[in-house]
Motif scaffolding. Structure first.
Motif, PDB file in Angstrom:
ATOM      1  N   GLY A   1      -3.008 -11.058  17.532  1.00 14.63           N
ATOM      2  CA  GLY A   1      -4.415 -10.714  17.693  1.00 14.63           C
ATOM      3  C   GLY A   1      -4.799  -9.332  17.202  1.00 14.63           C
ATOM      4  O   GLY A   1      -5.989  -9.033  17.050  1.00 14.63           O
ATOM      5  N   ARG A   2      -3.811  -8.453  16.963  1.00 18.85           N
ATOM      6  CA  ARG A   2      -4.115  -7.141  16.397  1.00 18.85           C
ATOM      7  C   ARG A   2      -4.339  -7.262  14.894  1.00 18.85           C
ATOM      8  O   ARG A   2      -3.859  -8.198  14.262  1.00 18.85           O
ATOM      9  CB  ARG A   2      -2.954  -6.169  16.651  1.00 18.85           C
ATOM     10  CG  ARG A   2      -2.784  -5.757  18.097  1.00 18.85           C
ATOM     11  CD  ARG A   2      -1.516  -4.946  18.296  1.00 18.85           C
ATOM     12  NE  ARG A   2      -0.328  -5.769  18.185  1.00 18.85           N
ATOM     13  CZ  ARG A   2       0.914  -5.296  18.247  1.00 18.85           C
ATOM     14  NH1 ARG A   2       1.125  -3.997  18.384  1.00 18.85           N
ATOM     15  NH2 ARG A   2       1.947  -6.115  18.161  1.00 18.85           N
ATOM     16  N   ILE A   3      -5.053  -6.302  14.327  1.00 21.54           N
ATOM     17  CA  ILE A   3      -5.237  -6.293  12.875  1.00 21.54           C
ATOM     18  C   ILE A   3      -3.911  -5.930  12.221  1.00 21.54           C
ATOM     19  O   ILE A   3      -3.310  -4.900  12.552  1.00 21.54           O
ATOM     20  CB  ILE A   3      -6.323  -5.280  12.468  1.00 21.54           C
ATOM     21  CG1 ILE A   3      -7.683  -5.692  13.050  1.00 21.54           C
ATOM     22  CG2 ILE A   3      -6.420  -5.171  10.945  1.00 21.54           C
ATOM     23  CD1 ILE A   3      -8.764  -4.659  12.870  1.00 21.54           C
ATOM     24  N   PRO A   4      -3.411  -6.746  11.299  1.00 20.01           N
ATOM     25  CA  PRO A   4      -2.138  -6.434  10.649  1.00 20.01           C
ATOM     26  C   PRO A   4      -2.217  -5.167   9.804  1.00 20.01           C
ATOM     27  O   PRO A   4      -3.267  -4.835   9.242  1.00 20.01           O
ATOM     28  CB  PRO A   4      -1.879  -7.661   9.758  1.00 20.01           C
ATOM     29  CG  PRO A   4      -2.724  -8.748  10.338  1.00 20.01           C
ATOM     30  CD  PRO A   4      -3.937  -8.057  10.878  1.00 20.01           C
ATOM     31  N   GLU A   5      -1.101  -4.474   9.709  1.00 23.51           N
ATOM     32  CA  GLU A   5      -0.947  -3.382   8.748  1.00 23.51           C
ATOM     33  C   GLU A   5      -0.070  -3.874   7.610  1.00 23.51           C
ATOM     34  O   GLU A   5       1.047  -4.342   7.835  1.00 23.51           O
ATOM     35  CB  GLU A   5      -0.294  -2.152   9.389  1.00 23.51           C
ATOM     36  CG  GLU A   5       0.004  -1.059   8.365  1.00 23.51           C
ATOM     37  CD  GLU A   5       0.839   0.099   8.905  1.00 23.51           C
ATOM     38  OE1 GLU A   5       1.421   0.830   8.076  1.00 23.51           O
ATOM     39  OE2 GLU A   5       0.924   0.261  10.136  1.00 23.51           O
ATOM     40  N   PHE A   6      -0.561  -3.755   6.383  1.00 23.08           N
ATOM     41  CA  PHE A   6       0.205  -4.095   5.196  1.00 23.08           C
ATOM     42  C   PHE A   6       0.320  -2.861   4.309  1.00 23.08           C
ATOM     43  O   PHE A   6      -0.400  -1.876   4.486  1.00 23.08           O
ATOM     44  CB  PHE A   6      -0.485  -5.212   4.393  1.00 23.08           C
ATOM     45  CG  PHE A   6      -0.438  -6.581   5.027  1.00 23.08           C
ATOM     46  CD1 PHE A   6       0.196  -6.805   6.239  1.00 23.08           C
ATOM     47  CD2 PHE A   6      -1.050  -7.654   4.402  1.00 23.08           C
ATOM     48  CE1 PHE A   6       0.233  -8.075   6.809  1.00 23.08           C
ATOM     49  CE2 PHE A   6      -1.015  -8.922   4.953  1.00 23.08           C
ATOM     50  CZ  PHE A   6      -0.382  -9.131   6.164  1.00 23.08           C
ATOM     51  N   HIS A   7       1.244  -2.917   3.352  1.00 23.70           N
ATOM     52  CA  HIS A   7       1.418  -1.834   2.383  1.00 23.70           C
ATOM     53  C   HIS A   7       1.239  -2.391   0.972  1.00 23.70           C
ATOM     54  O   HIS A   7       1.686  -3.499   0.671  1.00 23.70           O
ATOM     55  CB  HIS A   7       2.811  -1.209   2.512  1.00 23.70           C
ATOM     56  CG  HIS A   7       3.077  -0.604   3.858  1.00 23.70           C
ATOM     57  ND1 HIS A   7       4.344  -0.266   4.285  1.00 23.70           N
ATOM     58  CD2 HIS A   7       2.229  -0.277   4.869  1.00 23.70           C
ATOM     59  CE1 HIS A   7       4.258   0.245   5.506  1.00 23.70           C
ATOM     60  NE2 HIS A   7       2.996   0.238   5.885  1.00 23.70           N
ATOM     61  N   LEU A   8       0.603  -1.579   0.123  1.00 29.90           N
ATOM     62  CA  LEU A   8       0.354  -2.010  -1.253  1.00 29.90           C
ATOM     63  C   LEU A   8       0.558  -0.843  -2.204  1.00 29.90           C
ATOM     64  O   LEU A   8       0.055   0.256  -1.963  1.00 29.90           O
ATOM     65  CB  LEU A   8      -1.083  -2.534  -1.384  1.00 29.90           C
ATOM     66  CG  LEU A   8      -1.527  -2.975  -2.772  1.00 29.90           C
ATOM     67  CD1 LEU A   8      -0.779  -4.234  -3.206  1.00 29.90           C
ATOM     68  CD2 LEU A   8      -3.038  -3.232  -2.798  1.00 29.90           C
ATOM     69  N   SER A   9       1.308  -1.089  -3.256  1.00 30.34           N
ATOM     70  CA  SER A   9       1.447  -0.114  -4.339  1.00 30.34           C
ATOM     71  C   SER A   9       1.608  -0.872  -5.648  1.00 30.34           C
ATOM     72  O   SER A   9       1.802  -2.083  -5.653  1.00 30.34           O
ATOM     73  CB  SER A   9       2.635   0.823  -4.088  1.00 30.34           C
ATOM     74  OG  SER A   9       3.806   0.086  -3.818  1.00 30.34           O
ATOM     75  N   SER A  10       1.516  -0.138  -6.733  1.00 30.50           N
ATOM     76  CA  SER A  10       1.649  -0.730  -8.065  1.00 30.50           C
ATOM     77  C   SER A  10       2.816  -0.083  -8.795  1.00 30.50           C
ATOM     78  O   SER A  10       3.237   1.031  -8.465  1.00 30.50           O
ATOM     79  CB  SER A  10       0.355  -0.532  -8.869  1.00 30.50           C
ATOM     80  OG  SER A  10      -0.730  -1.200  -8.264  1.00 30.50           O
ATOM     81  N   PHE A  11       3.308  -0.781  -9.796  1.00 29.32           N
ATOM     82  CA  PHE A  11       4.411  -0.242 -10.599  1.00 29.32           C
ATOM     83  C   PHE A  11       3.934   0.970 -11.398  1.00 29.32           C
ATOM     84  O   PHE A  11       2.779   1.012 -11.835  1.00 29.32           O
ATOM     85  CB  PHE A  11       4.953  -1.306 -11.553  1.00 29.32           C
ATOM     86  CG  PHE A  11       5.819  -2.326 -10.884  1.00 29.32           C
ATOM     87  CD1 PHE A  11       7.175  -2.112 -10.731  1.00 29.32           C
ATOM     88  CD2 PHE A  11       5.260  -3.506 -10.399  1.00 29.32           C
ATOM     89  CE1 PHE A  11       7.985  -3.066 -10.110  1.00 29.32           C
ATOM     90  CE2 PHE A  11       6.050  -4.462  -9.777  1.00 29.32           C
ATOM     91  CZ  PHE A  11       7.423  -4.236  -9.623  1.00 29.32           C
ATOM     92  N   PRO A  12       4.797   1.962 -11.582  1.00 23.84           N
ATOM     93  CA  PRO A  12       4.415   3.125 -12.395  1.00 23.84           C
ATOM     94  C   PRO A  12       4.328   2.760 -13.865  1.00 23.84           C
ATOM     95  O   PRO A  12       4.937   1.787 -14.312  1.00 23.84           O
ATOM     96  CB  PRO A  12       5.553   4.116 -12.134  1.00 23.84           C
ATOM     97  CG  PRO A  12       6.726   3.257 -11.793  1.00 23.84           C
ATOM     98  CD  PRO A  12       6.173   2.067 -11.066  1.00 23.84           C
ATOM     99  N   THR A  13       3.568   3.547 -14.611  1.00 21.00           N
ATOM    100  CA  THR A  13       3.469   3.335 -16.056  1.00 21.00           C
ATOM    101  C   THR A  13       4.827   3.495 -16.706  1.00 21.00           C
ATOM    102  O   THR A  13       5.240   2.687 -17.549  1.00 21.00           O
ATOM    103  CB  THR A  13       2.482   4.336 -16.681  1.00 21.00           C
ATOM    104  OG1 THR A  13       1.233   4.239 -15.996  1.00 21.00           O
ATOM    105  CG2 THR A  13       2.276   4.050 -18.155  1.00 21.00           C
ATOM    106  N   VAL A  14       5.557   4.536 -16.300  1.00 18.22           N
ATOM    107  CA  VAL A  14       6.932   4.760 -16.749  1.00 18.22           C
ATOM    108  C   VAL A  14       7.796   4.945 -15.510  1.00 18.22           C
ATOM    109  O   VAL A  14       7.581   5.869 -14.728  1.00 18.22           O
ATOM    110  CB  VAL A  14       7.040   6.010 -17.652  1.00 18.22           C
ATOM    111  CG1 VAL A  14       8.487   6.242 -18.061  1.00 18.22           C
ATOM    112  CG2 VAL A  14       6.143   5.864 -18.875  1.00 18.22           C
TER     113      VAL A  14
END
Length: 304
Positions: free
Chosen positions: A228-241
């Motif tokens: 019932g709590r709001i989930p915490e997620f993590h998001l990132s993207s791959f680096p250019t290099v």
């Protein structure tokens, strides 16, 4: 326009230039009461500023730096010093209520509850006790989780998982705030779901780790683990290099946000954006979203 305002956004620890930070630290050899208090009060003052920035940007969540209270779990620290600052921490709880930003924490990978070494386990429990104490002092509710990874496999993954389960059951106080995140090497989302089912703990879904170490999973199980709590997620993207394995990029790409949304369609989620450029990455993401016909909940720091 695609409306993604159900995704609450946030960043972690400091601004991108690190001038405003909750994570100042110094050498253990310099540990004195005056140094301890000086660094702590700088961290505390900046914490309030970071809450202000988060509110101005219409962000929902902020990850507090683990060094907020320097050396808090170290045996060299006089524990009476912690008593000295409790009143100041409780005062900061007023700012948290005022700005309405969710606070969570994520100690470093030295916290390993699956370790076969007693000294590592003991140090890990001390570190988690500190994190729990800090959030309690700040008046953070039960949505203020402390996120950990499972750890290594130590030659036998099943035994490592058993040790993790044993430790959490033996130290039942851990269930008050502990949450488990999938990692990019050993424990994918399927492993973490299996573990959290047995311990009744919430699953922190890390999209970037999932792209590197994928598995099949039921999104409803991830969401229901939060009870019932709001989930915490993590998001990132791959680096250019990329200079090393699992390195996070400077920015967040809109395609990754859309992919995350596709996995958890329409669900209210708080997402820590683990981009190196932090609040600047959020500003850029908002612009990218607008260019792609997507509405996100955050707004520009400069326009706030």
């Amino acid at each position: 326009m695609k409306d993604l305002r159900h995704l609450g956004l946030g960043f972690f620890c400091s601004t991108s230039d690190n001038r405003i930070t909750t994570n100042r630290k110094f050498k253990l050899s310099n540990l004195t009461l005056s140094k301890f208090l000086n660094v702590f009060y700088q961290n505390l003052s900046d914490f309030v500023v970071l809450l202000e920035i988060s509110k101005r940007m219409n962000l929902s969540i902020f990850r507090l730096g683990s060094n907020m209270v320097p050396f808090a779990s170290h045996s060299n620290l006089d524990k009476s010093w912690l008593k000295m600052i409790e009143k100041d921490l409780k005062s900061a709880s007023e700012a948290i209520r005022k700005y309405g930003v969710r606070i969570t924490m994520h100690p470093g990978q030295h916290v390993i509850l699956s370790s076969p070494r007693k000294e590592v386990l003991d140090a890990s429990l001390r570190e988690l006790e500190y994190h729990f104490w800090l959030l309690d002092c700040l008046g953070v509710g039960n949505d203020g989780v402390v996120v950990v990874h499972v750890g290594g496999v130590y030659g036998d993954k099943k035994e490592a998982l058993k040790r993790f389960i044993f430790v959490v059951r033996e130290s039942s106080w851990l269930k008050e705030r502990l949450a488990i995140e999938n990692d990019e090497r050993f424990y994918n989302l399927e492993d973490v779901l299996w573990l959290c089912e047995r311990l009744n703990l919430p699953v922190v879904f890390d999209y970037y780790h999932h792209t590197i170490n994928p598995s099949d999973f039921d999104s409803k199980m991830v969401l229901s683990s939060w009870d019932g709590r709001i989930p915490e997620f993590h998001l990132s993207s791959f680096p250019t290099v990329s200079k090393k394995f699992n390195e996070h990029g400077d920015w967040i790409e809109i395609e990754d946000v859309l992919s995350l949304e596709n996995l958890f369609k329409g669900e209210r989620i708080d997402v820590i954006l683990e981009a190196k450029k932090k609040e600047k990455a959020i500003e850029r993401l908002i612009e990218l979203a607008q260019d792609n016909g997507v509405v996100l909940s955050a707004r520009s720091l400069m326009k706030g």
